[in-house]
Write a protein that holds these residues in place. Sequence first.
Motif, PDB file in Angstrom:
ATOM      1  N   TRP A   1     -27.394  10.983 -25.334  1.00 12.78           N
ATOM      2  CA  TRP A   1     -26.417  11.888 -25.861  1.00 12.78           C
ATOM      3  C   TRP A   1     -26.059  12.426 -24.987  1.00 12.78           C
TER       4      TRP A   1
ATOM      5  N   THR B   1     -22.222  14.706 -23.948  1.00 15.24           N
ATOM      6  CA  THR B   1     -20.892  14.883 -23.987  1.00 15.24           C
ATOM      7  C   THR B   1     -20.192  15.296 -23.053  1.00 15.24           C
TER       8      THR B   1
ATOM      9  N   ASN C   1     -20.820  12.642 -35.160  1.00 14.68           N
ATOM     10  CA  ASN C   1     -20.974  14.208 -36.044  1.00 14.68           C
ATOM     11  C   ASN C   1     -22.125  13.389 -37.095  1.00 14.68           C
ATOM     12  N   LYS C   2     -22.432  14.671 -38.611  1.00 19.31           N
ATOM     13  CA  LYS C   2     -22.584  14.940 -39.138  1.00 19.31           C
ATOM     14  C   LYS C   2     -23.152  13.353 -39.990  1.00 19.31           C
TER      15      LYS C   2
ATOM     16  N   SER D   1     -25.477  10.398 -38.885  1.00 15.41           N
ATOM     17  CA  SER D   1     -26.441   9.850 -39.516  1.00 15.41           C
ATOM     18  C   SER D   1     -27.023   8.478 -40.166  1.00 15.41           C
TER      19      SER D   1
ATOM     20  N   GLU E   1     -29.273  10.824 -36.390  1.00 15.84           N
ATOM     21  CA  GLU E   1     -29.948  11.723 -37.167  1.00 15.84           C
ATOM     22  C   GLU E   1     -29.435  12.813 -36.806  1.00 15.84           C
ATOM     23  N   VAL E   2     -28.095  13.290 -37.066  1.00 14.99           N
ATOM     24  CA  VAL E   2     -27.275  14.407 -35.754  1.00 14.99           C
ATOM     25  C   VAL E   2     -27.750  14.989 -36.469  1.00 14.99           C
ATOM     26  N   VAL E   3     -28.082  16.096 -35.939  1.00 15.72           N
ATOM     27  CA  VAL E   3     -27.979  17.800 -36.860  1.00 15.72           C
ATOM     28  C   VAL E   3     -27.644  19.067 -35.933  1.00 15.72           C
ATOM     29  N   ASP E   4     -26.638  19.951 -36.296  1.00 19.13           N
ATOM     30  CA  ASP E   4     -25.979  21.471 -35.640  1.00 19.13           C
ATOM     31  C   ASP E   4     -26.625  21.610 -34.957  1.00 19.13           C
TER      32      ASP E   4
END
Length: 82
Positions: free
Chosen positions: A4, A6, A58-59, A62, A79-82
């Motif tokens: 991951w 940015t 983004n979510k 997922s 699985e994308v989480v905040d």
Amino acid sequence: YLLWKTHDDGPVATISCTLNKTNVPVKWFCENEEIRPNDKFEIVSEGNIYCLLIHNVNKADSKKYVISIGSSYRTCHLEVVD
């Protein structure tokens, strides 16, 4: 494995697979639909390492991702989480 990062254009998830051979035809799938490179998905390879980059992750991303290597395959659940 999953990486991951940015970037200036948003978060990027990288799913990679290292194979025992080079120059092997591979295909990436998301929820059983073949992924074609576009603004969202980038497919890259170097030697025996094959990567799927998911831009602006983004979510909604997922999902189940699959790399197909001839008659074999490997699955990754993102699985994308905040």
